[in-house]
Motif scaffolding. Structure first.
Motif, PDB file in Angstrom:
ATOM      1  N   HIS A 120       0.833  -1.201   0.000  1.00 55.40           N
ATOM      2  CA  HIS A 120       0.000   0.000   0.000  1.00 55.40           C
ATOM      3  C   HIS A 120       0.870   1.254   0.000  1.00 55.40           C
ATOM      4  O   HIS A 120       0.578   2.229  -0.728  1.00 55.40           O
ATOM      5  N   LEU A 121       1.949   1.241   0.790  1.00 49.94           N
ATOM      6  CA  LEU A 121       2.841   2.397   0.855  1.00 49.94           C
ATOM      7  C   LEU A 121       3.519   2.646  -0.492  1.00 49.94           C
ATOM      8  O   LEU A 121       3.575   3.795  -0.965  1.00 49.94           O
ATOM      9  N   LEU A 122       4.015   1.595  -1.118  1.00 45.85           N
ATOM     10  CA  LEU A 122       4.681   1.747  -2.410  1.00 45.85           C
ATOM     11  C   LEU A 122       3.715   2.227  -3.482  1.00 45.85           C
ATOM     12  O   LEU A 122       4.067   3.051  -4.332  1.00 45.85           O
ATOM     13  N   GLN A 123       2.482   1.733  -3.415  1.00 44.05           N
ATOM     14  CA  GLN A 123       1.479   2.145  -4.386  1.00 44.05           C
ATOM     15  C   GLN A 123       1.104   3.623  -4.186  1.00 44.05           C
ATOM     16  O   GLN A 123       0.957   4.379  -5.150  1.00 44.05           O
ATOM     17  N   ALA A 124       0.987   4.017  -2.924  1.00 45.60           N
ATOM     18  CA  ALA A 124       0.629   5.409  -2.625  1.00 45.60           C
ATOM     19  C   ALA A 124       1.719   6.374  -3.092  1.00 45.60           C
ATOM     20  O   ALA A 124       1.426   7.506  -3.499  1.00 45.60           O
TER      21      ALA A 124
ATOM     22  N   LEU B  16       7.106  -1.942  -6.238  1.00 47.19           N
ATOM     23  CA  LEU B  16       5.864  -2.664  -5.957  1.00 47.19           C
ATOM     24  C   LEU B  16       5.811  -3.960  -6.760  1.00 47.19           C
ATOM     25  O   LEU B  16       5.417  -5.019  -6.231  1.00 47.19           O
ATOM     26  N   GLU B  17       6.238  -3.901  -7.997  1.00 44.14           N
ATOM     27  CA  GLU B  17       6.241  -5.095  -8.852  1.00 44.14           C
ATOM     28  C   GLU B  17       7.189  -6.160  -8.301  1.00 44.14           C
ATOM     29  O   GLU B  17       6.874  -7.342  -8.290  1.00 44.14           O
TER      30      GLU B  17
END
Length: 293
Positions: A77-81, A88-89
């Motif tokens: 969630h943090l990486l996506q935000a 993230l991948e």
């Protein structure tokens, strides 16, 4: 019925005392080669060889291994935000890599005992055993090379390499005879195996390394095998008993093995893997040259 190897067992319950204090609070299997834990190299090798189920034999203090191959929703969630999609991948690729099952080895009673702990999860199938300490760098993954021999013979296959006679007493050593010529010069039929012989008493310079393909008959032989030195159940002793029932083959793999369970071996592997990285190799090579060693 033709057997296929679908399951790979990773014994990972050892204490890693040679890397203390680094392994006081983390498993030695999670020590990173550059930026990837040692055990992940082995898991990726098993997947590349066609295995679709990973069984990790763990012990006390090994939860970091389970966490590594599990989803980390907070981190994702943090990486996506933060829109760090590349990281993230990478994180999601680890957790989506493969189905992993875990079994607990409550006492450190040897490699043979660790393999025996996986019996219920393996069932009546041929399976692979990979020791994470041995990281094999090869164009064709070591286990995949071995699979070709197993598919032809339907017999257990043990990976081996030629070791200098002065160092042979640190290994299990194979006594072999020529195999069918259709398998090439890298395959031998095993006659016997000796655990850590004196150099002058070693039957050959072919040392057993941490890659095995075993038939399910190994479980019965391990159950019948007496405990060896230190009160441990040795896999080599069980395989020697298996020789009385089945043919077994040795395969001299193509590639370079790194013994990352040894401090110097770990350092060498780190340097060599870093030099091969497209994003690090050139800068790291220039740094090493500047050291003027």
């Amino acid at each position: 019925m033709v057997m296929k190897v679908r399951k790979a067992v990773f014994p990972a319950a050892g204490l890693g005392t040679r890397f203390l204090p680094a392994t006081k609070a983390q498993p030695k299997e999670m020590l990173p080669l550059v930026d990837k834990p040692i055990i992940q190299y082995g898991v990726e090798e098993a997947i590349a060889a066609g295995c679709d189920q990973i069984i990790i034999v763990t012990g006390r203090g090994k939860t970091a291994i389970e966490d590594h191959f599990d989803h980390s929703y907070e981190l994702e969630h943090l990486l996506q935000a933060k829109n760090k999609t590349d990281l993230l991948e990478i994180v999601r690729e680890i957790s989506d890599m493969i189905h992993v099952a875990y079994v607990r080895q409550k006492e450190a009673l040897g490699l043979g005992h660790a393999v025996l702990m996986a019996r219920e999860l393996v069932g009546n199938e041929a399976f692979a055993v990979l020791l994470a300490d041995d990281v094999v760098d090869a164009p064709v993954p070591c286990l995949k090379q071995m699979m070709q021999v197993f598919n032809e013979t339907q017999c257990s296959v043990i990976a081996t390499e030629v070791v200098e006679r002065a160092a042979i007493s640190a290994y299990g050593v194979l006594d072999v005879k020529p195999a069918d010529t259709r398998f090439g010069e890298r395959v031998f039929e095993i006659v016997n195996m000796v655990e850590k012989p004196k150099p002058e008493e070693a039957p050959s310079q072919l040392a057993i390394i941490g890659r095995y393909i075993l038939t399910p008959a190994i479980f019965d032989t391990l159950t019948e095998t007496q405990l060896g030195s230190g009160g441990e159940l040795q896999l080599t002793d069980g395989m020697r008993q298996l020789l009385n029932k089945e043919r077994m083959f040795a395969y001299v793999f193509e590639g370079r093995r790194h013994d990352t369970g040894d401090k110097l071996g770990f350092l060498k592997a780190t340097v060599e893997f870093a030099l091969k990285r497209p994003d690090l190799g050139a800068m790291f090579r220039a740094y090493l040259k500047d050291l003027k060693l």
